[in-house]
Design a protein around this motif. Structure first.
Motif, mmCIF file in Angstrom:
data_model
loop_
_atom_site.group_PDB
_atom_site.id
_atom_site.type_symbol
_atom_site.label_atom_id
_atom_site.label_comp_id
_atom_site.label_asym_id
_atom_site.label_seq_id
_atom_site.Cartn_x
_atom_site.Cartn_y
_atom_site.Cartn_z
ATOM 1 N N LEU A 185 0.825 -1.209 0.000
ATOM 2 C CA LEU A 185 0.000 0.000 0.000
ATOM 3 C C LEU A 185 0.864 1.267 0.000
ATOM 4 O O LEU A 185 0.616 2.197 -0.763
ATOM 5 N N VAL A 186 1.860 1.291 0.873
ATOM 6 C CA VAL A 186 2.725 2.464 0.996
ATOM 7 C C VAL A 186 3.403 2.778 -0.332
ATOM 8 O O VAL A 186 3.509 3.939 -0.735
ATOM 9 N N GLU A 187 3.844 1.743 -1.021
ATOM 10 C CA GLU A 187 4.586 1.946 -2.265
ATOM 11 C C GLU A 187 3.675 2.208 -3.460
ATOM 12 O O GLU A 187 4.129 2.751 -4.470
ATOM 13 N N ASN A 188 2.385 1.859 -3.371
ATOM 14 C CA ASN A 188 1.540 1.898 -4.563
ATOM 15 C C ASN A 188 0.243 2.695 -4.461
ATOM 16 O O ASN A 188 -0.473 2.817 -5.457
ATOM 17 N N PHE A 189 -0.090 3.267 -3.285
ATOM 18 C CA PHE A 189 -1.420 3.875 -3.147
ATOM 19 C C PHE A 189 -1.640 5.053 -4.096
ATOM 20 O O PHE A 189 -2.779 5.379 -4.423
ATOM 21 N N ARG A 190 -0.577 5.673 -4.575
ATOM 22 C CA ARG A 190 -0.740 6.802 -5.491
ATOM 23 C C ARG A 190 -0.950 6.336 -6.936
ATOM 24 O O ARG A 190 -1.194 7.164 -7.823
ATOM 25 N N GLU A 227 -7.994 6.459 2.548
ATOM 26 C CA GLU A 227 -7.448 7.257 3.649
ATOM 27 C C GLU A 227 -6.024 7.695 3.338
ATOM 28 O O GLU A 227 -5.654 8.850 3.576
ATOM 29 N N TYR A 228 -5.213 6.787 2.806
ATOM 30 C CA TYR A 228 -3.842 7.120 2.418
ATOM 31 C C TYR A 228 -3.855 8.201 1.337
ATOM 32 O O TYR A 228 -3.085 9.166 1.395
ATOM 33 N N ARG A 229 -4.724 8.045 0.344
ATOM 34 C CA ARG A 229 -4.780 8.999 -0.765
ATOM 35 C C ARG A 229 -5.244 10.373 -0.301
ATOM 36 O O ARG A 229 -4.685 11.395 -0.713
ATOM 37 N N LEU A 230 -6.254 10.414 0.573
ATOM 38 C CA LEU A 230 -6.749 11.698 1.070
ATOM 39 C C LEU A 230 -5.706 12.386 1.947
ATOM 40 O O LEU A 230 -5.559 13.615 1.908
ATOM 41 N N ASN A 231 -4.992 11.607 2.739
ATOM 42 C CA ASN A 231 -3.944 12.170 3.584
ATOM 43 C C ASN A 231 -2.877 12.829 2.723
ATOM 44 O O ASN A 231 -2.426 13.949 2.998
ATOM 45 N N GLU A 246 -4.802 18.187 -10.643
ATOM 46 C CA GLU A 246 -3.474 17.554 -10.635
ATOM 47 C C GLU A 246 -3.228 16.821 -9.325
ATOM 48 O O GLU A 246 -2.699 15.707 -9.309
ATOM 49 N N ILE A 247 -3.627 17.446 -8.215
ATOM 50 C CA ILE A 247 -3.479 16.804 -6.904
ATOM 51 C C ILE A 247 -4.313 15.531 -6.842
ATOM 52 O O ILE A 247 -3.877 14.515 -6.290
ATOM 53 N N SER A 248 -5.507 15.583 -7.423
ATOM 54 C CA SER A 248 -6.381 14.418 -7.444
ATOM 55 C C SER A 248 -5.692 13.228 -8.098
ATOM 56 O O SER A 248 -5.636 12.127 -7.529
ATOM 57 N N PHE A 249 -5.127 13.454 -9.277
ATOM 58 C CA PHE A 249 -4.465 12.361 -10.002
ATOM 59 C C PHE A 249 -3.163 11.942 -9.317
ATOM 60 O O PHE A 249 -2.854 10.744 -9.240
ATOM 61 N N ASP A 255 -10.492 9.742 -10.924
ATOM 62 C CA ASP A 255 -11.632 10.566 -11.307
ATOM 63 C C ASP A 255 -11.731 11.746 -10.343
ATOM 64 O O ASP A 255 -11.838 11.558 -9.125
ATOM 65 N N VAL A 256 -11.706 12.967 -10.866
ATOM 66 C CA VAL A 256 -11.711 14.167 -10.033
ATOM 67 C C VAL A 256 -13.004 14.285 -9.224
ATOM 68 O O VAL A 256 -12.984 14.668 -8.050
ATOM 69 N N SER A 257 -14.129 13.942 -9.835
ATOM 70 C CA SER A 257 -15.406 14.044 -9.116
ATOM 71 C C SER A 257 -15.441 13.078 -7.932
ATOM 72 O O SER A 257 -16.006 13.394 -6.876
ATOM 73 N N HIS A 258 -14.829 11.901 -8.098
ATOM 74 C CA HIS A 258 -14.756 10.937 -6.994
ATOM 75 C C HIS A 258 -13.877 11.487 -5.873
ATOM 76 O O HIS A 258 -14.192 11.339 -4.674
ATOM 77 N N PHE A 259 -12.797 12.149 -6.258
ATOM 78 C CA PHE A 259 -11.910 12.778 -5.275
ATOM 79 C C PHE A 259 -12.671 13.829 -4.466
ATOM 80 O O PHE A 259 -12.599 13.863 -3.230
#
Length: 291
Positions: A185-190, A227-231, A246-249, A255-259
Motif C-alpha cells: 500500500l505504501v509503495e503503490n497507493f498513489r 485514507e492514504y490517498r486523502l492524507n 493535478e493533486i487528485s491524479f 476521477d476528479v469528481s470521486h476525489f
C-alpha cells in the motif's frame, strides 16, 4: 537492521538522504529516529502522517515503518537523520525488569504503537542524540542512551501513532503476513492498487483477505487505500499551489469528481475551500506572530 560495531551493544549512526530510500520494513530492534533535515510522509504500522525536521519517533520491535521524503529543495540542507537501534535484551535479559527501570519498561511497551515526541521533550532529546552521535567513549555512550530513554519514559509530551495497535498486537506470524500488504500500500497507493494483488501477497483469496484485513485494521481494504490517498492530497493542498485536478491524479484518484466526493465526506468541505481556509488561518497566525 543495522549491525552494532565490535564492542557495542547498540548502534547510533547519522544517515544522509539514502536513509529515506528504505522501503516499508520491520526488524526486531527498537528504533529511535531524529530527523535532522527533510520533510515528507512517515508511515508507522497503519498510521500515516507528515514529518518535518526535528521529528522524533520511538518505534517498538517488529513495528513496520518508513519515512518517505517529499521535499528536498535546492538551497536546503540535504535530508539526514540520526538513528539509534537496540535489542530488548541488549543489556541482558532481565535488565529492564529492575525496579529502577520500570518506567523505561513501560515506555518500550508503549512503543509498539510508535511514539512521536514533541515540545520540550523533543528539543532536549534531539540535542542529546546529536551529542551522543559525536561521543567516542563507549561508557558515556551507554549512559547517554539510558538518560535519553529515562527522559522519554517520564515525558507526557507525546502522541501514540498507530493507536489501534493493529500491527503491534498481532503475533509474529500474523505480522509477517500483514506487513508486506502495508508495504504494498505504501509503495503503490498513489497508483494502481489491486485487491487481487494484496490478497495474493497475504496468500489468501480476495474474500478471505477482505475479512482478515478488516478484523486486523477495523477498516476495509479500500477505506484504507482512500485514507492514504486523502492524507497525501491534504498535504499537497496546503504545501503546494498545484491545481486540484493535478493533486487528485497525483494522489491516486483516477476521477476528479470521486476525489471531491471522498474529500468532502471526510473533511466536510471541498478541497478548494480547505485550501482557502488553511491559507486564511495561516496568514492570520503569521500576522499575530509579527504583532
Amino acid at each position: 537492521m543495522l549491525q552494532p560495531t565490535s564492542g557495542h551493544s547498540f548502534i547510533i549512526r547519522k544517515f544522509g538522504k539514502t536513509a529515506f530510500d528504505a522501503p516499508y520494513h520491520f526488524h526486531e530492534e527498537y528504533e529511535l529516529t531524529y530527523i535532522l533535515h527533510g520533510s515528507g510522509k512517515r508511515y508507522v504500522g497503519s498510521h500515516m502522517e507528515d514529518f518535518a525536521s526535528g521529528d522524533l519517533v520511538l518505534l517498538g520491535a517488529n513495528l513496520p515503518h518508513c519515512w518517505k521524503l517529499e521535499t528536498d529543495e535546492p538551497g536546503h540542507e540535504e535530508a539526514s537523520a540520526i538513528v539509534i537501534q537496540f535489542n530488548a535484551n541488549f543489556l541482558g535479559d532481565e535488565f529492564f525488569n529492575k525496579a529502577e527501570l520500570q518506567v523505561v519498561k513501560k515506555l518500550l511497551q508503549k512503543s509498539g504503537s510508535g511514539i512521536s515526541f514533541h515540545s520540550g521533550t523533543r528539543n532536549s532529546v534531539n540535542r542529546s542524540m546529536k551529542h551522543l552521535s559525536e561521543e567516542k567513549g563507549n561508557f558515556k555512550m551507554l549512559i547517554g542512551l539510558l538518560e535519553i530513554l529515562q527522559r522519554l519514559a517520564i515525558s507526557t509530551e507525546y502522541t501514540l501513532l498507530d493507536q489501534q495497535r493493529s500491527v503491534a498486537e498481532q503475533s509474529k506470524a500474523e505480522q509477517e503476513r500483514i506487513n508486506p500488504v502495508f508495504a504494498y500500500l505504501v509503495e503503490n497507493f498513489r497508483g494502481q492498487v489491486s485487491l487481487d494483488e494484496a490478497s495474493s501477497i497475504a496468500h489468501m483469496t480476495p474474500n478471505a483477505f477482505c475479512k482478515y484485513f478488516k478484523k486486523i485494521t477495523r477498516k476495509t481494504f479500500m477505506e484504507t487505500v482512500i485514507e492514504y490517498r486523502l492524507n497525501y492530497a491534504t498535504q499537497q493542498l496546503v504545501q503546494t499551489d498545484k491545481p486540484i485536478s493535478e493533486i487528485s491524479f497525483d494522489s491516486g484518484f483516477g476521477d476528479v469528481s470521486h476525489f471531491y466526493k471522498m474529500f468532502k465526506h471526510k473533511m466536510l468541505q471541498s478541497p478548494l475551500n480547505y485550501r482557502k481556509n488553511f491559507m486564511r488561518e495561516f496568514e492570520s497566525e503569521d500576522k499575530k506572530n509579527v504583532a
